[in-house]
Design a protein around this motif. Structure first.
Motif, mmCIF file in Angstrom:
data_model
loop_
_atom_site.group_PDB
_atom_site.id
_atom_site.type_symbol
_atom_site.label_atom_id
_atom_site.label_comp_id
_atom_site.label_asym_id
_atom_site.label_seq_id
_atom_site.Cartn_x
_atom_site.Cartn_y
_atom_site.Cartn_z
ATOM 1 N N LEU A 112 126.411 8.321 17.889
ATOM 2 C CA LEU A 112 127.337 8.879 16.909
ATOM 3 C C LEU A 112 126.677 8.986 15.543
ATOM 4 C CD1 LEU A 112 130.608 6.928 17.833
ATOM 5 C CD2 LEU A 112 130.059 9.319 18.347
ATOM 6 N N PRO A 113 126.947 10.081 14.808
ATOM 7 C CA PRO A 113 126.368 10.238 13.458
ATOM 8 C C PRO A 113 127.134 9.393 12.442
ATOM 9 C CG PRO A 113 127.744 12.119 13.991
ATOM 10 C CD PRO A 113 127.722 11.260 15.227
ATOM 11 N N LEU A 114 126.810 8.118 12.396
ATOM 12 C CA LEU A 114 127.484 7.176 11.510
ATOM 13 C C LEU A 114 126.478 6.561 10.551
ATOM 14 C CD1 LEU A 114 129.706 5.296 14.157
ATOM 15 C CD2 LEU A 114 130.462 7.044 12.526
ATOM 16 N N PRO A 115 126.948 6.008 9.421
ATOM 17 C CA PRO A 115 126.035 5.265 8.538
ATOM 18 C C PRO A 115 125.269 4.210 9.313
ATOM 19 C CG PRO A 115 128.162 5.565 7.478
ATOM 20 C CD PRO A 115 128.325 6.060 8.885
ATOM 21 N N THR A 116 124.016 4.006 8.945
ATOM 22 C CA THR A 116 123.143 3.140 9.735
ATOM 23 C C THR A 116 122.956 1.744 9.141
ATOM 24 O OG1 THR A 116 121.223 4.063 8.569
ATOM 25 C CG2 THR A 116 121.846 5.091 10.659
ATOM 26 N N ASN A 117 123.469 1.509 7.946
ATOM 27 C CA ASN A 117 123.313 0.178 7.355
ATOM 28 C C ASN A 117 124.497 -0.111 6.438
ATOM 29 O OD1 ASN A 117 122.633 1.254 4.620
ATOM 30 N ND2 ASN A 117 120.777 1.953 5.663
ATOM 31 N N ARG A 118 124.560 -1.346 5.955
ATOM 32 C CA ARG A 118 125.705 -1.761 5.152
ATOM 33 C C ARG A 118 125.781 -0.990 3.837
ATOM 34 N NH1 ARG A 118 126.720 -8.078 4.099
ATOM 35 N NH2 ARG A 118 124.734 -7.868 3.010
ATOM 36 N N GLY A 119 124.625 -0.665 3.249
ATOM 37 C CA GLY A 119 124.630 0.084 2.008
ATOM 38 C C GLY A 119 125.304 1.434 2.155
ATOM 39 N N GLU A 120 125.019 2.119 3.278
ATOM 40 C CA GLU A 120 125.627 3.430 3.510
ATOM 41 C C GLU A 120 127.124 3.307 3.788
ATOM 42 O OE1 GLU A 120 123.372 5.441 6.485
ATOM 43 O OE2 GLU A 120 121.547 5.530 5.260
ATOM 44 N N TRP A 121 127.530 2.266 4.525
ATOM 45 C CA TRP A 121 128.962 2.043 4.752
ATOM 46 C C TRP A 121 129.674 1.765 3.438
ATOM 47 C CZ3 TRP A 121 131.665 3.524 8.673
ATOM 48 C CH2 TRP A 121 131.110 3.584 9.958
ATOM 49 N N LEU A 122 129.039 1.012 2.560
ATOM 50 C CA LEU A 122 129.638 0.725 1.256
ATOM 51 C C LEU A 122 129.780 2.010 0.440
ATOM 52 C CD1 LEU A 122 127.764 -2.586 0.397
ATOM 53 C CD2 LEU A 122 130.249 -2.338 0.610
ATOM 54 N N GLY A 123 128.764 2.871 0.469
ATOM 55 C CA GLY A 123 128.854 4.146 -0.234
ATOM 56 C C GLY A 123 129.984 5.007 0.299
ATOM 57 N N ALA A 158 127.995 15.546 6.558
ATOM 58 C CA ALA A 158 127.778 14.142 6.924
ATOM 59 C C ALA A 158 127.103 14.031 8.280
ATOM 60 C CB ALA A 158 129.111 13.394 6.934
ATOM 61 N N MET A 159 127.533 14.854 9.249
ATOM 62 C CA MET A 159 126.951 14.802 10.591
ATOM 63 C C MET A 159 125.484 15.211 10.566
ATOM 64 S SD MET A 159 130.080 16.209 12.979
ATOM 65 C CE MET A 159 129.148 15.924 14.494
ATOM 66 N N VAL A 160 125.158 16.250 9.773
ATOM 67 C CA VAL A 160 123.761 16.690 9.671
ATOM 68 C C VAL A 160 122.916 15.583 9.047
ATOM 69 C CG1 VAL A 160 122.200 18.286 8.489
ATOM 70 C CG2 VAL A 160 124.275 19.150 9.597
ATOM 71 N N MET A 161 123.414 14.991 7.971
ATOM 72 C CA MET A 161 122.646 13.983 7.256
ATOM 73 C C MET A 161 122.449 12.719 8.082
ATOM 74 S SD MET A 161 123.400 12.404 3.486
ATOM 75 C CE MET A 161 124.723 11.351 4.079
ATOM 76 N N LEU A 162 123.449 12.351 8.865
ATOM 77 C CA LEU A 162 123.419 11.081 9.597
ATOM 78 C C LEU A 162 122.924 11.221 11.034
ATOM 79 C CD1 LEU A 162 126.841 9.663 8.333
ATOM 80 C CD2 LEU A 162 124.564 8.988 7.564
ATOM 81 N N TRP A 163 122.698 12.447 11.499
ATOM 82 C CA TRP A 163 122.272 12.646 12.891
ATOM 83 C C TRP A 163 120.896 12.041 13.116
ATOM 84 C CZ3 TRP A 163 118.198 15.439 15.114
ATOM 85 C CH2 TRP A 163 118.261 15.567 16.506
ATOM 86 N N ARG A 164 120.750 11.410 14.268
ATOM 87 C CA ARG A 164 119.476 10.791 14.632
ATOM 88 C C ARG A 164 118.964 11.393 15.933
ATOM 89 N NH1 ARG A 164 119.628 9.720 10.246
ATOM 90 N NH2 ARG A 164 119.504 7.755 9.127
#
Length: 301
Positions: A147-158, A136-142
């Protein structure tokens, strides 16, 4: 009665069928959204359809399971949020990223199993947590940091759908003696209740009813029947296929979704997403070994 070998082949086939449909069902939901049907409304109708068409077939089974009604209610609500959040997530975010966050579910399964079932964290559990969080950290890192967190509501919902999926799986362990039909009705009813609440809060979701053509209603009916068949297929397969093999089969959904997203919506995954995806998939594969170790530990007690 079919032979045990045939039953097993049917169970494996049913799980592949369910995984394949889940990998593409986001597309008709997007078509419905483009026709003016919001995610809450389309979820309500597509789960109310199997509830109305097939729910009455399992009334006797539900009465026999009344001693487990509280767990069935919790199962329905957890599965209800899983399915509603999944639909809303793939409508609002990139399909594959939403699904990858959903498949962090083995991490949450470890947590819920410890809290609700008292299962101790073994070596496989530690590996699952490390791989899931690392992926998750690799995929969400910017690159810009943070913090490597979901960047939009769709990702938070997933992400939240995966949490509730894990919870519903843990609850299902308490319901091993409950019929597949009872569990299916609980899931359909859970989604219908949650989406009905959503429609009361957002009544504009029903505005499409005034101008919807027969093609929209036909698509809603088709999705509802497909959802019903998938629910049956999953319950049938999980009752006959070992958990570690079922997890591998369910991951086929990611493959189908990635191919479908490539051709139907031109979505692409970069190297960073692929690395994170491999780590999350590995965690899902190892989750089967976690259960194997737990069975070995119980055998030596």
């Amino acid at each position: 009665m079919p032979s045990l070998r045939l039953q097993r082949l049917l169970a494996i086939g049913s799980l592949f069928y369910a995984a394949s449909l889940w990998g593409v069902v986001w597309y008709p939901y997007r078509l419905l959204h483009e026709s003016g049907v919001g995610g809450i409304a389309s979820s309500f109708f597509s789960y109310a359809v199997p509830l109305i068409l097939f729910g009455w077939l399992h009334l006797r089974e539900l009465r026999r399971s009344r001693s487990k009604w509280l767990w069935l209610v919790v199962l329905g609500l957890a599965a209800g949020w899983t399915n509603l959040a999944y639909v809303l997530g793939v409508l609002q975010g990139e399909v594959v990223r939403v699904l990858l966050l959903f498949y962090l579910s083995p991490l949450w399964t470890v947590v819920f199993s410890r809290i609700l079932l008292g299962e101790k964290l073994n070596r496989a559990g530690v590996m699952i947590m490390a791989l899931s969080l690392g992926g998750a950290m690799v995929m969400l890192w910017r690159p810009e940091g943070g913090l490597p967190l979901p960047t939009n509501r769709g990702e938070w919902l997933g992400l939240s759908a995966g949490v509730m999926f894990a919870l519903s799986n843990v609850i299902a362990r308490h319901l091993s003696g409950v019929s597949e039909g009872s569990k299916a009705v609980s899931i359909w009813l859970g989604v219908s209740v949650l989406t009905l609440v959503g429609l009361l809060l957002y009544p504009a979701e029903l505005d499409f009813v005034e101008h919807a053509g027969w093609d929209v209603w036909a698509l809603l009916l088709a999705v509802g029947i497909a959802i019903g068949s998938m629910t049956y297929a999953v319950q049938y397969g999980l009752a006959r296929v070992p958990a570690n093999q079922a997890i591998v089969i369910f991951l086929f959904e990611l493959v189908v979704a990635a191919v479908a997203a490539y051709f139907l919506s031109s979505e692409r995954m970069g190297l960073q997403e692929w690395v994170g995806a491999i780590m999350i998939i590995a965690a899902s594969l190892f989750s089967g070994h976690m259960e194997d170790e737990q069975l070995k530990e119980k055998a030596h007690v």
